[in-house]
Design a protein around this motif. Structure first.
Motif, PDB file in Angstrom:
ATOM      1  N   GLU A  67      42.909  49.727  42.256  1.00 58.06           N
ATOM      2  CA  GLU A  67      42.817  51.184  42.337  1.00 58.06           C
ATOM      3  C   GLU A  67      42.067  51.732  41.126  1.00 58.06           C
ATOM      4  N   THR A  68      42.318  51.136  39.991  1.00 61.39           N
ATOM      5  CA  THR A  68      41.627  51.562  38.771  1.00 61.39           C
ATOM      6  C   THR A  68      40.147  51.211  38.850  1.00 61.39           C
ATOM      7  N   MET A  69      39.845  49.997  39.396  1.00 56.65           N
ATOM      8  CA  MET A  69      38.445  49.593  39.531  1.00 56.65           C
ATOM      9  C   MET A  69      37.672  50.554  40.420  1.00 56.65           C
ATOM     10  N   ARG A  70      38.387  51.113  41.413  1.00 58.11           N
ATOM     11  CA  ARG A  70      37.718  51.990  42.377  1.00 58.11           C
ATOM     12  C   ARG A  70      37.150  53.230  41.713  1.00 58.11           C
ATOM     13  N   HIS A  71      37.697  53.643  40.555  1.00 63.47           N
ATOM     14  CA  HIS A  71      37.251  54.860  39.880  1.00 63.47           C
ATOM     15  C   HIS A  71      36.161  54.577  38.837  1.00 63.47           C
ATOM     16  N   ALA A  72      35.765  53.309  38.673  1.00 65.07           N
ATOM     17  CA  ALA A  72      34.759  52.955  37.662  1.00 65.07           C
ATOM     18  C   ALA A  72      33.354  53.094  38.215  1.00 65.07           C
ATOM     19  N   GLY A  73      32.424  53.546  37.372  1.00 67.83           N
ATOM     20  CA  GLY A  73      31.019  53.633  37.750  1.00 67.83           C
ATOM     21  C   GLY A  73      30.292  52.335  37.485  1.00 67.83           C
ATOM     22  N   VAL A  74      30.724  51.579  36.474  1.00 66.79           N
ATOM     23  CA  VAL A  74      30.144  50.290  36.130  1.00 66.79           C
ATOM     24  C   VAL A  74      31.292  49.300  36.023  1.00 66.79           C
ATOM     25  N   LEU A  75      31.072  48.155  36.607  1.00 63.54           N
ATOM     26  CA  LEU A  75      32.105  47.127  36.601  1.00 63.54           C
ATOM     27  C   LEU A  75      31.532  45.880  35.940  1.00 63.54           C
ATOM     28  N   TYR A  76      32.158  45.477  34.814  1.00 64.12           N
ATOM     29  CA  TYR A  76      31.739  44.272  34.121  1.00 64.12           C
ATOM     30  C   TYR A  76      32.755  43.173  34.416  1.00 64.12           C
ATOM     31  N   GLY A  77      32.246  42.056  34.908  1.00 66.98           N
ATOM     32  CA  GLY A  77      33.109  40.919  35.150  1.00 66.98           C
ATOM     33  C   GLY A  77      32.944  39.897  34.037  1.00 66.98           C
ATOM     34  N   VAL A  78      34.047  39.534  33.391  1.00 73.06           N
ATOM     35  CA  VAL A  78      34.018  38.592  32.283  1.00 73.06           C
ATOM     36  C   VAL A  78      34.584  37.258  32.768  1.00 73.06           C
ATOM     37  N   THR A  79      33.788  36.198  32.585  1.00 70.24           N
ATOM     38  CA  THR A  79      34.221  34.853  32.956  1.00 70.24           C
ATOM     39  C   THR A  79      34.021  33.927  31.778  1.00 70.24           C
ATOM     40  N   GLN A  80      34.529  32.765  31.889  1.00 70.48           N
ATOM     41  CA  GLN A  80      34.395  31.792  30.799  1.00 70.48           C
ATOM     42  C   GLN A  80      34.178  30.412  31.390  1.00 70.48           C
ATOM     43  N   GLY A  81      33.087  29.743  30.920  1.00 72.58           N
ATOM     44  CA  GLY A  81      32.748  28.421  31.426  1.00 72.58           C
ATOM     45  C   GLY A  81      33.437  27.327  30.635  1.00 72.58           C
ATOM     46  N   ASP A  82      32.981  26.096  30.943  1.00 69.18           N
ATOM     47  CA  ASP A  82      33.603  24.958  30.268  1.00 69.18           C
ATOM     48  C   ASP A  82      33.184  24.836  28.807  1.00 69.18           C
ATOM     49  N   ASP A  83      32.216  25.693  28.353  1.00 75.75           N
ATOM     50  CA  ASP A  83      31.835  25.686  26.930  1.00 75.75           C
ATOM     51  C   ASP A  83      32.655  26.685  26.120  1.00 75.75           C
ATOM     52  N   ALA A  84      33.651  27.344  26.787  1.00 73.30           N
ATOM     53  CA  ALA A  84      34.561  28.294  26.137  1.00 73.30           C
ATOM     54  C   ALA A  84      33.859  29.555  25.652  1.00 73.30           C
ATOM     55  N   ILE A  85      32.697  29.852  26.192  1.00 71.55           N
ATOM     56  CA  ILE A  85      31.965  31.069  25.827  1.00 71.55           C
ATOM     57  C   ILE A  85      32.112  32.081  26.949  1.00 71.55           C
ATOM     58  N   SER A  86      32.490  33.324  26.588  1.00 68.71           N
ATOM     59  CA  SER A  86      32.640  34.385  27.580  1.00 68.71           C
ATOM     60  C   SER A  86      31.271  34.870  28.024  1.00 68.71           C
ATOM     61  N   ARG A  87      31.163  35.075  29.352  1.00 69.17           N
ATOM     62  CA  ARG A  87      29.931  35.593  29.941  1.00 69.17           C
ATOM     63  C   ARG A  87      30.260  36.850  30.725  1.00 69.17           C
ATOM     64  N   VAL A  88      29.242  37.672  30.958  1.00 67.38           N
ATOM     65  CA  VAL A  88      29.472  38.965  31.593  1.00 67.38           C
ATOM     66  C   VAL A  88      28.541  39.122  32.783  1.00 67.38           C
ATOM     67  N   LEU A  89      29.113  39.605  33.878  1.00 70.11           N
ATOM     68  CA  LEU A  89      28.364  40.001  35.066  1.00 70.11           C
ATOM     69  C   LEU A  89      28.633  41.475  35.287  1.00 70.11           C
ATOM     70  N   SER A  90      27.598  42.246  35.603  1.00 69.76           N
ATOM     71  CA  SER A  90      27.794  43.693  35.748  1.00 69.76           C
ATOM     72  C   SER A  90      27.364  44.160  37.115  1.00 69.76           C
ATOM     73  N   VAL A  91      28.088  45.170  37.574  1.00 75.83           N
ATOM     74  CA  VAL A  91      27.764  45.802  38.852  1.00 75.83           C
ATOM     75  C   VAL A  91      27.894  47.310  38.665  1.00 75.83           C
ATOM     76  N   LYS A  92      26.808  48.035  38.992  1.00 72.82           N
ATOM     77  CA  LYS A  92      26.868  49.477  38.935  1.00 72.82           C
ATOM     78  C   LYS A  92      27.359  49.980  40.283  1.00 72.82           C
ATOM     79  N   LEU A  93      28.629  50.316  40.360  1.00 72.91           N
ATOM     80  CA  LEU A  93      29.248  50.664  41.631  1.00 72.91           C
ATOM     81  C   LEU A  93      28.671  51.943  42.209  1.00 72.91           C
ATOM     82  N   GLU A  94      28.227  52.854  41.369  1.00 69.06           N
ATOM     83  CA  GLU A  94      27.635  54.088  41.886  1.00 69.06           C
ATOM     84  C   GLU A  94      26.373  53.770  42.667  1.00 69.06           C
TER      85      GLU A  94
END
Length: 713
Positions: free
Chosen positions: A678-705
């Protein structure tokens, strides 16, 4: 003003440089647990000056740097950078962007940068406090801290609200002013103590200085009179020099003229004396006339004697014998003749007299028989004498004429010579008079030279220089000069009798007076500063009281409205609690003062809540969110970070939470870290944070608007 972007470089799990851009009012950061979502909130908290390592889930600065993994090396430093849009100049800079950065290296050292320039943490706090980002960091609510404002004591809660109202800047100024005021009060006491300490010494030195006042007065008067004398004496000497030239030169010129005249007259006198000398000498001529006159008289006597002898001889021849009477007469005449010869002083007269005596004697012994024969020599002698006598008389007549002429010529020369000698004597007397004038001038010059010498010694003794003897009036008379010089001498004598004055005493007295005057000025400045700080503190406290009172009222009203929306009724308010004294315990007589602060008063529909402890987890979360949103609505910060503050909400409350986000997004930029759809539904930009086997955080973004607009299209 809004937050344009966040850059994480080597911070915790962000081993590579990662940029979050926030082009919309609400940006959501999502991802599985452990992917590094909360590291984003902690990065923001850290770059804004967080000092508590516990709040950053670490123990030391090195823990904030990416530590590496099996597939990625560890890094040597970490940096977080926030870029704010400043086109509206809410930050006091001319730049359109304000960049705040913080770096940390492995040795634990930190540095803060503002638009690339190194600054202090204090500078960062002062800058952020101007836009409502206070040091309490109420605008960053991490997981597990959603109800922190509810559990905080009234004093801490007041600090959070003051941060939200942007009053921390005033409190910082007030604390700085209080610190300065305390320092000023301390300095005032120190300066007053120093002044009290030196007063006895000043009193002693003043007594010494009072004794020296007469000395100083004499020194000043001596300097004044000495300078006056120097000016007037120099002017007088210069005037005397001009007078010497004006009086001496004409006299010298006149002397030269007179001496020329004397020289000329002497030449004329010498010439006339030579001319006079060329005229026959009168004495010699007189002697010659006397000689000739004497010779004439001698010849006349001889002539008379010869005639007498002739007559006597003739008479004797007539009588036949020489009578006794005739003989007697001849003897008497001879005696007279001898007397005359004795009186003669010339050889010729003596010779002539002896001849006469001889002739007389021949007359006696001549017999009468030879009378006629004897007449012949007498007659011859008579003729000779007569001729010689005529010649002598002729010469005498010529000499007398010549004598008369010579005497007339000599008289004329003598008269002229006497006239010239008289003129010469007159000129010599005139020259002597002029020379006497010169001698008087020279005597004055000697006096002048003596005065020049005395003046040079005067200047040297009193250590005067050429500049001290300029532009003075001359002395009208010697009495005026002597009077002023006596005044100078009397003052010098007084100073000599007073003895040497230790300049160190006067210097110490003056320095101590200057020190006291400096302390007095400093004390006056400190008291003025104290008054100014007290006025400033009064103004700051007045401003704080007014703004705090007005702000609490507005936050309370906004809190009440949001609370009603969230809980479907009821009421909520903030109340100011004044400080009060309480007894520490029953056995103690010590009295403690309870601090002032802000209490939260709630009335939930259909429940009787007597304290905040009676609220459920969801109710506490909603109440905290309502209060935080109310604070942000009254004085919106540049952004608000909510780190899983909706985790404890059910579906119905999540919808209400989303509505609150929509409402708050109209006033503040929101960065929401969430798992709630429900909170995500009100966001204009959504950043997805993941982490690979190298333990480094990566970011994927989606502009929901944009995605929504694309879906509708």
């Amino acid at each position: 003003m809004y937050l344009k972007s966040l850059t994480l470089s080597g911070f915790k799990s962000f081993g590579r440089t990662t940029v979050f851009e926030f082009p919309t009012k609400v940006a959501a950061i999502v991802g599985p647990n452990g992917s590094g979502k909360s590291n984003v909130a902690e990065g923001i908290r850290w770059v804004l000056g967080e000092q508590s390592m516990k709040s950053l889930r670490g123990k030391k600065g090195e823990d904030l740097i990416f530590n590496g993994s099996e597939k990625a090396p560890r890094l040597g430093r970490a940096e977080v950078k926030l870029i704010f849009d400043n086109t509206k100049k809410q930050f006091p800079f001319e730049f359109d962007e304000v960049i705040i950065s913080r770096r940390v290296v492995r040795d634990g050292s930190n540095e803060y940068l503002l638009n690339g320039s190194t600054v202090r943490l204090k500078d960062i706090f002062e800058l952020l406090s101007k836009v409502g980002l206070g040091s309490s960091q109420h605008h960053i609510i991490s997981q597990g801290e959603v109800d922190r404002i509810l559990w905080a004591n009234p004093s801490d809660r007041q600090a959070m609200i003051e941060d939200a109202l942007g009053l921390r800047e005033f409190y910082m100024k007030a604390r700085e002013s209080e610190r300065k005021l305390a320092e000023t009060e301390f300095n005032v006491k120190q300066v007053e103590a120093q002044r009290r300490e030196i007063q006895p010494h000043i009193k002693y030195l003043k007594s010494q200085a009072d004794k020296m006042k007469a000395h100083e007065s004499n020194v000043e008067e001596l300097a004044q009179k000495a300078q006056e004398y120097a000016k007037r004496e120099k002017a007088s000497l210069e005037s005397m020099t001009k007078k010497f030239v004006a009086s001496k030169n004409p006299v010298l010129e006149e002397i030269r003229k007179k001496e020329d005249e004397i020289s000329k007259l002497r030449g004329e006198v010498q010439r006339e004396e030579r001319e006079f000398a060329e005229v026959p000498a009168r004495k010699k001529m007189n002697e010659e006339l006397d000689r000739l006159e004497e010779k004439r008289r001698s010849l006349e006597r001889e002539l008379g004697k010869v005639e007498g002898m002739v007559q006597g001889a003739r008479a004797s021849g007539a009588g036949g014998s020489v009578s006794h009477a005739a003989l007697t007469q001849v003897i008497r005449e001879t005696i007279v003749l001898v007397d005359e010869i004795v009186q003669k002083d010339s050889y010729e007269s003596l010779k002539s007299g002896l001849k006469d005596i001889r002739m007389k004697l021949e007359t006696i012994i001549r017999s009468p028989q030879n009378a006629e024969a004897a007449d012949a020599p007498f007659l011859q002698r008579k003729d000779a004498i007569t001729k010689e006598l005529g010649a002598i008389e002729k010469i005498i007549a010529g000499l007398k004429i010549q004598k008369e002429e010579d005497e007339a010529s000599r008289d004329d020369l003598m008269a002229d010579l006497r006239e010239r000698e008289r003129a010469l004597r007159d000129r010599e007397r005139e020259v002597e008079i002029l020379k006497q004038q010169i001698r008087e001038v020279e005597f004055t010059e000697l006096q002048y030279q003596s005065r020049v010498t005395d003046f040079a010694k005067f200047m040297e003794d009193l250590r005067l220089v050429e500049e001290d003897a300029k532009e003075g009036s001359i002395f009208e008379n010697d009495a005026d000069r002597a009077s002023l010089l006596r005044s100078v001498d009397r003052l010098r004598l007084k100073l000599e009798e007073a003895g040497g004055i230790d300049p160190a005493v006067l210097q110490e007295y003056n320095e101590t007076l200057e020190r006291d005057a400096f302390l007095a000025r400093e004390l006056e400045d400190l008291k003025k500063a104290q008054e100014s700080l007290e006025r400033l503190l009064g103004e700051l406290h007045g401003t704080l009281k007014e703004r705090f009172s007005h702000g609490i009222e507005k936050i309370s009203q906004e809190f009440n409205e949001i609370f009603k929306i969230v809980f479907g009724g009821g009421k909520a308010a903030l109340e100011y609690v004044k400080p009060k004294k309480i007894q520490a315990d029953e056995m103690s007589e010590e009295i403690e003062e309870e601090k002032s602060g802000i209490e939260v008063v709630l009335d939930i529909p259909r429940k009787r809540i007597r304290s905040l402890e009676m609220l459920s987890g969801g109710e506490r979360a909603l109440t905290s969110v309502a209060l935080l949103f109310a604070m942000s609505a009254v004085n919106p910060p540049p952004f608000l970070v909510l780190d899983e503050t909706d985790a404890a909400l059910d579906e119905a409350n999540s919808q209400r939470y989303g509505d609150l986000l929509e409402r708050l997004a109209k006033k503040a930029q929101l960065i929401v870290i969430t798992h709630n759809r429900e909170t995500m539904r009100h966001a204009g930009v959504l950043y997805g944070v993941t982490q690979g086997d190298d333990a480094i955080s990566r970011v994927l973004s989606v502009k929901l608007e944009e995605a929504s607009a694309y879906a509708k299209a």
